[in-house]
Design an enzyme around this catalytic site. Structure first.
Site, short mmCIF file in Angstrom:
data_model
loop_
_atom_site.label_atom_id
_atom_site.label_comp_id
_atom_site.label_asym_id
_atom_site.label_seq_id
_atom_site.Cartn_x
_atom_site.Cartn_y
_atom_site.Cartn_z
N GLU A 38 0.82 -1.21 0.00
CA GLU A 38 0.00 0.00 0.00
C GLU A 38 0.86 1.26 0.00
O GLU A 38 0.54 2.23 -0.68
CB GLU A 38 -0.96 0.00 1.20
CG GLU A 38 -2.06 -1.05 1.12
CD GLU A 38 -2.92 -0.91 -0.12
OE1 GLU A 38 -2.98 0.18 -0.70
OE2 GLU A 38 -3.55 -1.92 -0.51
N CYS A 184 -14.19 2.25 -15.55
CA CYS A 184 -14.60 3.61 -15.19
C CYS A 184 -13.35 4.46 -14.96
O CYS A 184 -13.14 5.02 -13.89
CB CYS A 184 -15.47 3.57 -13.94
SG CYS A 184 -16.38 5.11 -13.65
N CYS A 191 -17.86 3.59 -21.10
CA CYS A 191 -19.28 3.50 -20.77
C CYS A 191 -20.01 2.53 -21.69
O CYS A 191 -21.03 1.94 -21.31
CB CYS A 191 -19.93 4.88 -20.86
SG CYS A 191 -19.20 6.09 -19.72
N CYS A 194 -19.86 -0.80 -20.07
CA CYS A 194 -19.96 -0.77 -18.61
C CYS A 194 -21.20 -1.52 -18.11
O CYS A 194 -22.32 -1.24 -18.54
CB CYS A 194 -20.01 0.67 -18.13
SG CYS A 194 -20.18 0.80 -16.33
N CYS A 200 -26.33 4.15 -13.97
CA CYS A 200 -25.36 5.20 -13.67
C CYS A 200 -25.91 6.59 -13.96
O CYS A 200 -26.55 6.81 -14.99
CB CYS A 200 -24.08 4.97 -14.50
SG CYS A 200 -22.78 6.15 -14.12
#
Length: 277
Positions: A38, A184, A191, A194, A200
DNA sequence: GTCCGGTGGT
DNA sequence: ACCACCGGAC
């Protein structure tokens, strides 16, 4: 609203099962390994992070092994990742963790330098299985677009529980990351393919971020200085000026900034070396 | 809000 | 040339 949230989870997790990315760290619950990846991956393209993660985990399999090493060694392995403060804070954290284990400070991981809200929750979810959201840029962007809200953080503060209900948080967090990275996306989102498209809100916030030029910036000089210092144990300011060809004022600014960040030491005789602590 | 690095995509 | 990248500290 509840239906929209449920469909988001269903469609997202369904997409994730078929399209998830495989990374070496996704099979572990070891908090040190999760913490390492991380920190490495903050503001860093994930495919590059993988190589560094493997190097680091091999060299420093435990916090103790890093704490016994030196800042210079950590910076050498870090070289090329940028944001060298992260390496310094990682090294500091390893010292804290060699005294107090992850388990003993759970859930207060934000006491470790370099750990903020995102990384804290990433450790809680990925290492301890806690039901929390690791809110990164991907999640915020998806929430903004899907629900049509400007302030995704505020939205998540209110509705994170309904997002997390009845799902594995580790899967959900990783699903948001993979989806944000592959479908995204920030620029040119897909899109047309998607799986969330029908529900959305397709709200594309017009808020622009400000950018500073990197060329000629203080950041650029900092990076060059540190790179030189990794090769020469110590170097005089005159030598540094000659090798970098920067004006004295700009060089001094970079040097003092690096010293303030405890990455290097400027001695009285203008000899500069990497901080040893 | 600004600073913090280096890389790859567009 | 611009932008984003599994953020955090100040």
């Amino acid at each position: 609203m509840e239906i929209k949230t449920r469909k988001l989870k269903q469609n997202l997790l369904s997409w994730y099962r078929k399209n998830k990315r495989t990374f070496s760290w996704r099979n572990t619950n070891n908090p040190w390994k999760i913490f390492l990846v991380e920190i490495i991956s903050q503001q860093t393209q994930i495919n590059r992070a993988d190589d560094y993660y493997k190097k680091f985990i091999k060299e420093f399999p435990t916090p103790e092994s890093m704490a016994r090493s030196s800042l210079k060694k950590v910076l050498e392995l870090w070289s090329g990742l940028g944001y060298n403060n992260r390496a310094k804070r990682l090294y500091e954290s390893s010292k804290i963790l060699s005294e107090s284990s992850f388990d003993s400070i759970n859930p207060n991981f934000e006491i470790l330098p370099g750990v903020g809200p995102y990384t804290k929750n990433a450790i809680l979810s990925f290492a301890y299985g806690d039901s929390v959201l690791a809110i990164d840029t991907n999640l915020e962007r998806i929430i903004t677009r899907y629900f049509g809200v400007d302030d995704a953080k505020d939205y998540l503060k209110r509705y994170s529980q309904s997002l997390l209900k009845k799902v594995n948080s580790k899967d959900l967090n990783q699903a948001f990351m993979d989806f944000g990275s592959m479908v995204c996306t920030s620029l040119n989102p897909s899109c047309d393919i998607c799986p969330l498209e029908t529900e959305c809100s397709k709200y594309f916030s017009k808020i622009k971020k400000s950018y500073q030029k990197f060329e000629g910036s203080n950041r650029e000089i900092r990076g060059k200085v540190l790179k030189l210092l990794l090769n020469e144990d110590q170097i005089s300011k005159e030598e540094l000026t000659n090798k970098l060809g920067e004006e004295e004022g700009k060089l001094n600014k970079a040097l003092h900034g690096l010293q303030k960040d405890n990455l290097l030491i400027i001695k009285k005789n203008n000899i500069i070396e990497i901080n040893s602590k």
